[in-house]
Design an enzyme around this catalytic site. Structure first.
Site, PDB file in Angstrom:
ATOM      1  N   SER A  70       0.773  -1.303   0.012  1.00 18.47           N
ATOM      2  CA  SER A  70      -0.122   0.085  -0.023  1.00 18.47           C
ATOM      3  C   SER A  70       0.991   1.238   0.028  1.00 18.47           C
ATOM      4  O   SER A  70       1.616   1.448  -0.787  1.00 18.47           O
ATOM      5  CB  SER A  70      -0.958  -0.236   1.153  1.00 18.47           C
ATOM      6  OG  SER A  70      -2.027   1.025   0.910  1.00 18.47           O
ATOM      7  N   ASP A 184      -5.544  -3.673  -2.655  1.00 17.94           N
ATOM      8  CA  ASP A 184      -4.581  -3.463  -1.627  1.00 17.94           C
ATOM      9  C   ASP A 184      -4.094  -4.682  -0.999  1.00 17.94           C
ATOM     10  O   ASP A 184      -4.681  -5.594  -0.529  1.00 17.94           O
ATOM     11  CB  ASP A 184      -5.377  -2.290  -0.609  1.00 17.94           C
ATOM     12  CG  ASP A 184      -4.326  -1.845   0.131  1.00 17.94           C
ATOM     13  OD1 ASP A 184      -3.314  -2.497   0.844  1.00 17.94           O
ATOM     14  OD2 ASP A 184      -4.425  -0.557   0.240  1.00 17.94           O
TER      15      ASP A 184
END
Length: 338
Positions: A70, A184
């Site tokens: 991320s 993610d």
């Protein structure tokens, strides 16, 4: 475990080499420990990764491998491509609402926000860098949406990989890479120590952004629950919605009733809870040699404008762990060369 692209070649130096010296003696070659840095997820709090890297560089501690999930992939990719200074300058220039200019509200799509502006931002910051161009081996961690498999991105376009790694489900649109829809990486591996271990690192340093519980609790006691956890944008939208009594999608998304989080706040906080629990589990099962825990819990997940403060927090956290890192490197060197 799935990986997109070829496995990074190990560049290990032999601890000893026997050579035929003129006097017939052995030539001992010192092997330097290979250090891997695993940068965890944490939305805006990830700017503290910049401070960690800066402090390690100042201390002369080389980073041989870097893995990020991320926001950790954003900073890690910036460092690996030689653009960390540019990323820091851009992040420092953000105002309270600047980051939200890159979020185009898209009710009815596969995420609350479209990806066009974010894609342009990634290409602008990382150019057309390919993984093969990077100074050091870098891996961005993502999650395959259909199967839930962890995916290690280490080939192709760097900006595409980073964009996939921070595609928060329900908030940002997923990214299609090599025929797979990716979201993610925090869903499966918030602090990617396992990537560094697979790369053959002798010492692994992890940066975990979700452990400062005391900072979060302090912010709540001070009455900054909505602001600290979800950023000032939600609060300003609520005020605007009350003033205008608007029923627009934007006001419904960011506005909230008294003592209740907004829809956007609810989504972000839920992901943060999941990330915190998962990172504890993963780190317990695959512990790094050193864990750096920046004390950034008092800073909101969407407060991207607090870059300078977060960089300093990261720098201070790294400073505290320098003795442990040096000890780990010394022990690894002794073990490898004895």
């Amino acid at each position: 475990m799935l990986g997109i692209g070829r496995t990074a070649k190990e560049k290990q130096i032999k601890s000893k080499e026997d050579a035929s010296a003129p006097n017939g003696s052995e030539v001992h070659v010192f092997r330097k420990p290979k250090l891997g840095l695993a940068l965890g997820a944490g939305v805006a709090r990830g700017w503290s990764h910049i401070g960690v890297i800066r402090r390690l560089e100042e201390e002369g501690i080389p980073i041989d491998v870097i893995a990020g999930t991320s926001i950790g992939a954003v900073v890690g990719g910036g460092f690996a491509s030689g653009k960390l200074a540019e990323i820091e300058d851009w992040a420092t220039s953000l105002g309270k609402k600047s980051f939200f200019r890159f979020l185009d509200l898209k009710i009815g799509g596969s995420g609350l926000f479209g990806s066009d502006k974010l894609n342009e931002l990634m290409k602008e910051r990382f150019g057309n860098h390919m993984f093969s161009d990077l100074k050091i081996p870098f891996t961005a961690v993502a999650c395959e949406l259909k199967t839930g498999h962890e995916v290690w991105l280490r080939e192709g376009n760097v900006s595409d990989a980073i964009r996939a790694s921070f595609a928060l489900p329900g908030i940002f649109e997923p990214r299609r890479v090599d025929g797979q829809w990716l979201v993610d990486g925090a869903l499966v591996n918030p602090v990617p120590t396992s990537v560094c271990r697979a790369e053959g690192c002798d010492v692994i340093v992890a940066v975990n952004l979700s452990e400062d519980i005391y900072g979060s609790e302090r912010a709540k006691r001070e009455g900054a629950l909505e602001t600290a956890e979800f950023g000032v944008y939600a609060e300003s939208e609520r005020a605007a919605a009350i003033a205008s009594k608007s029923k627009s999608p934007r006001s419904r998304l960011f506005g909230h009733k008294k003592n209740a989080p907004s829809m956007f706040a609810n989504l972000v906080a839920s992901i943060n809870i999941m990330q915190n629990r998962l990172s504890r589990s993963r780190l317990a099962g695959d512990p790094p040699d050193v864990t750096i825990n920046p004390r950034c819990g008092h800073i909101g997940l969407m407060e991207f404008h607090r870059t300078a403060e977060l960089v300093e927090v990261g720098r201070n956290a790294a400073e505290l762990c320098l003795p442990q890192i040096k000890d780990a490197l010394a022990i690894a060197a002794h073990r490898m060369n004895s």
